[in-house]
Structures are given as structure tokens and as C-alpha cells.
Motif scaffolding. Structure first.
Motif, PDB file in Angstrom:
ATOM      1  N   UNK A 122     -15.664 -54.418  21.118  1.00 16.29           N
ATOM      2  CA  UNK A 122     -14.655 -55.304  21.133  1.00 16.29           C
ATOM      3  C   UNK A 122     -13.540 -55.675  22.280  1.00 16.29           C
ATOM      4  N   UNK A 123     -13.397 -56.845  22.819  1.00 19.90           N
ATOM      5  CA  UNK A 123     -11.994 -56.565  23.848  1.00 19.90           C
ATOM      6  C   UNK A 123     -10.938 -57.623  23.133  1.00 19.90           C
ATOM      7  N   UNK A 124     -10.500 -56.999  22.727  1.00 19.32           N
ATOM      8  CA  UNK A 124      -9.691 -58.045  21.961  1.00 19.32           C
ATOM      9  C   UNK A 124      -8.333 -57.481  21.054  1.00 19.32           C
ATOM     10  N   UNK A 125      -7.122 -56.765  22.146  1.00 26.09           N
ATOM     11  CA  UNK A 125      -6.456 -56.466  21.790  1.00 26.09           C
ATOM     12  C   UNK A 125      -6.414 -54.733  20.704  1.00 26.09           C
ATOM     13  N   UNK A 126      -7.149 -54.725  20.090  1.00 20.06           N
ATOM     14  CA  UNK A 126      -7.147 -54.287  18.611  1.00 20.06           C
ATOM     15  C   UNK A 126      -7.353 -55.271  17.425  1.00 20.06           C
ATOM     16  N   UNK A 127      -7.257 -56.705  17.824  1.00 17.16           N
ATOM     17  CA  UNK A 127      -7.329 -57.635  16.621  1.00 17.16           C
ATOM     18  C   UNK A 127      -8.358 -56.902  15.778  1.00 17.16           C
ATOM     19  N   UNK A 152     -26.582 -54.751  25.408  1.00 19.62           N
ATOM     20  CA  UNK A 152     -25.717 -54.654  24.674  1.00 19.62           C
ATOM     21  C   UNK A 152     -24.650 -55.720  24.571  1.00 19.62           C
ATOM     22  N   UNK A 153     -23.623 -56.040  23.897  1.00 19.19           N
ATOM     23  CA  UNK A 153     -22.584 -57.618  23.296  1.00 19.19           C
ATOM     24  C   UNK A 153     -21.421 -56.742  23.988  1.00 19.19           C
ATOM     25  N   UNK A 154     -20.427 -57.871  24.092  1.00 16.83           N
ATOM     26  CA  UNK A 154     -18.847 -57.687  24.168  1.00 16.83           C
ATOM     27  C   UNK A 154     -18.137 -59.294  22.990  1.00 16.83           C
ATOM     28  N   UNK A 155     -17.828 -58.282  22.606  1.00 18.19           N
ATOM     29  CA  UNK A 155     -16.533 -59.516  21.045  1.00 18.19           C
ATOM     30  C   UNK A 155     -15.414 -59.808  21.819  1.00 18.19           C
ATOM     31  N   UNK A 156     -15.262 -60.568  22.851  1.00 19.64           N
ATOM     32  CA  UNK A 156     -13.790 -60.734  23.407  1.00 19.64           C
ATOM     33  C   UNK A 156     -12.901 -61.531  22.326  1.00 19.64           C
ATOM     34  N   UNK A 157     -11.978 -61.142  22.359  1.00 20.10           N
ATOM     35  CA  UNK A 157     -10.818 -61.698  21.180  1.00 20.10           C
ATOM     36  C   UNK A 157      -9.810 -63.191  21.993  1.00 20.10           C
ATOM     37  N   UNK A 158      -8.256 -63.469  21.911  1.00 26.32           N
ATOM     38  CA  UNK A 158      -7.273 -64.137  22.303  1.00 26.32           C
ATOM     39  C   UNK A 158      -7.422 -63.973  23.308  1.00 26.32           C
ATOM     40  N   UNK A 159      -8.177 -64.973  24.497  1.00 28.39           N
ATOM     41  CA  UNK A 159      -8.311 -64.819  25.878  1.00 28.39           C
ATOM     42  C   UNK A 159      -8.202 -66.319  26.390  1.00 28.39           C
ATOM     43  N   UNK A 160      -7.100 -66.514  27.626  1.00 25.99           N
ATOM     44  CA  UNK A 160      -6.578 -67.529  28.743  1.00 25.99           C
ATOM     45  C   UNK A 160      -7.267 -67.820  29.063  1.00 25.99           C
ATOM     46  N   UNK A 161      -8.641 -68.969  27.962  1.00 31.32           N
ATOM     47  CA  UNK A 161      -9.253 -70.027  29.057  1.00 31.32           C
ATOM     48  C   UNK A 161      -9.341 -71.177  28.558  1.00 31.32           C
ATOM     49  N   UNK A 162      -9.488 -72.419  28.883  1.00 33.15           N
ATOM     50  CA  UNK A 162      -9.614 -73.527  28.692  1.00 33.15           C
ATOM     51  C   UNK A 162     -10.479 -73.919  27.489  1.00 33.15           C
ATOM     52  N   UNK A 163     -11.819 -72.758  27.222  1.00 35.15           N
ATOM     53  CA  UNK A 163     -12.002 -73.315  25.568  1.00 35.15           C
ATOM     54  C   UNK A 163     -11.340 -73.758  24.772  1.00 35.15           C
ATOM     55  N   UNK A 164     -10.227 -72.774  24.596  1.00 38.49           N
ATOM     56  CA  UNK A 164      -9.350 -73.225  23.266  1.00 38.49           C
ATOM     57  C   UNK A 164      -8.456 -74.353  23.943  1.00 38.49           C
ATOM     58  N   UNK A 165      -8.810 -75.322  24.118  1.00 39.20           N
ATOM     59  CA  UNK A 165      -7.713 -76.550  24.814  1.00 39.20           C
ATOM     60  C   UNK A 165      -8.283 -77.203  22.860  1.00 39.20           C
ATOM     61  N   UNK A 166      -9.350 -77.305  22.719  1.00 39.69           N
ATOM     62  CA  UNK A 166      -9.886 -77.504  21.266  1.00 39.69           C
ATOM     63  C   UNK A 166      -8.686 -77.398  20.230  1.00 39.69           C
TER      64      UNK A 166
END
Length: 243
Positions: free
Chosen positions: A238-243, A178-192
Motif C-alpha cells: 500500500x502507498x496510501x498514507x495509512x488509509x 508484486x503489486x502496488x496499491x496507491x491511495x489518494x494520489x494527485x493525478x488527472x484520473x480523478x477528474x470524474x
């Protein structure tokens, strides 16, 4: 359980929760050995069982090394969480072969190489006892990603398709995929892409009005790995808050 890219962010949250749930965990990392060592100490202090193994899983022989080390130090791999990956910020007009190769090697090749090693150990057709594979994708695969993220979005689309294909290939061999599709998640990967401030701003546009946490994604991953999800196969959650 093997968690690729497990030293920080979503991977670290999955490794931490898995250890608390009783899994013996292999924390894979590429460069940030300090973060992996800190996580390892935390797990061991809480009474969990874990090792940390450095390997660039986008390189075939290093992915093989990761699993060989896990075999030797922890025993049979029953769950693979294919979490390793990177973001990118490059417009198509500025794209070159090196940028594409680097991102697809980290995000897609790694999935194939690690899934290959897991299937060789888990498949009942090959003498294994079965197992679970959880791939980490992203809602970018269906939304197109952020500006400058076309190659990232495309790589996550590849993961979605790979998940469906692999599920069909090994479902009768005792392996759930199976797969998970995260949405906007607070991690440091988003620094760029602007870091926590940008994540918070975009998070307010979701139906739930906020960004998510790595722990929320980890809880979904642990559910997919568990017997409670025994008939969930070939699913993309999806784990994305409905996005």
C-alpha cells in the motif's frame, strides 16, 4: 522496462524515474500521444533512453505489438509495470455490459495480456533470464472505492488476486511479481470524481493528513523492480498514507 499507460500520471512518473535510474523505457499510451511525446522529449533531453509506443493493451494483438516493438527497438524486457487503467463512475443500478466490459478490458484484461508477453520473454523455463512484474492496483480493492466506483474496485480486487496467483505460478522461473496499491494520489484520473479539490479534501482524512504524489508511487515501483527487493515476491504494498 515497459510501462503501460505511461504517458501521464503515475505511469509517467515511473517512466521518468526509471530512465533516470538507467532503464531503457518503453512508454506505452493509447490516445494521448502529445503527453507521451512530451515525456519522451524530457527523458531524451536528460540523457535517458526511451521510446513511445501506441497500443491499447486491453486488446490482445495490440499488447503483443507493444512487446514486439520493444524487442525490436530496445531489446530484452526485464521489467513490466502494468499501470494502464481507467476509473469509472456508475452506480450498479445503472450499469450495463458495455460499461463493465470497457473497464475490465482496460484494468484487468490488459494485465493478463501484458503479463503473458512478459512471462514468455522472462521465464527461465522458456529460456529467458528472469525479470520483474509490478502490477498497479488500488486501495479501492479493500475499501470498496468511491461512490459509483464498484466496478473499478472489483477490477482492482481482481488485480490483487491475479498478482498472488501469478507470483505462485512463475516464482520458480526467475520472475518476481508484486503489486502496488496507491491511495489518494494527485493525478488527472480523478477528474470524474471531483478532481484535485476532491482529492485534497479526502486526503485530509488519511492518517497522514494529505494526498500523495505520483512520484511517491513511482519510488515504490522502482524499489520493487530493483535488486534491493530481491526477496519480495507475491507482495501487495500500500502507498496510501495509512488509509
Amino acid at each position: 522496462m515497459v510501462v503501460t499507460g505511461g504517458g501521464r500520471g503515475i505511469g509517467a512518473a515511473i517512466a521518468r524515474q526509471a530512465a533516470r535510474a538507467g532503464y531503457a523505457v518503453c512508454v506505452n499510451y493509447v490516445r494521448n500521444g502529445d503527453a507521451a511525446a512530451t515525456l519522451l522529449r524530457e527523458i531524451l533531453k536528460e540523457g535517458g533512453e526511451a521510446i513511445a509506443v501506441q497500443a491499447d493493451v486491453g486488446v490482445q494483438h495490440e499488447a503483443t505489438h507493444l512487446f514486439e516493438q520493444t524487442d525490436a527497438l530496445l531489446g530484452r524486457v526485464d521489467v513490466l509495470v502494468n499501470n494502464a487503467g481507467v476509473l469509472g463512475n456508475c452506480r450498479v443500478a445503472d450499469m450495463d455490459e458495455a460499461a463493465l466490459d470497457s473497464l475490465f478490458r482496460a484494468n484487468v484484461y490488459s494485465m493478463f495480456f501484458c503479463a503473458r508477453e512478459a512471462v514468455r520473454r522472462m521465464s527461465t523455463r522458456l529460456g529467458g533470464p528472469g525479470g520483474v512484474i509490478v502490477n498497479l492496483s488500488s486501495v479501492a480493492s479493500r475499501l470498496g472505492g468511491l461512490p459509483g466506483g464498484s466496478h473499478y474496485a472489483a477490477s482492482k480486487g481482481a488485480i490483487d488476486t491475479f498478482t498472488l496467483a501469478l507470483a505462485k505460478e512463475v516464482g520458480a522461473e526467475g520472475i518476481r511479481v508484486n503489486a502496488l496499491r496507491p491511495g489518494l494520489i494527485h493525478t488527472d484520473i480523478h477528474e470524474i470524481h471531483g478532481g484535485a479539490t476532491a482529492v485534497d479534501t479526502l486526503g485530509r482524512t488519511t492518517p497522514m493528513g494529505r494526498a500523495g504524489s505520483a512520484d511517491e508511487v513511482a519510488e515504490a515501483a522502482l524499489w520493487l523492480a530493483s535488486a534491493q527487493a530481491s526477496y519480495v515476491h507475491g507482495a501487495i504494498l500500500d502507498v496510501a498514507g495509512g488509509r
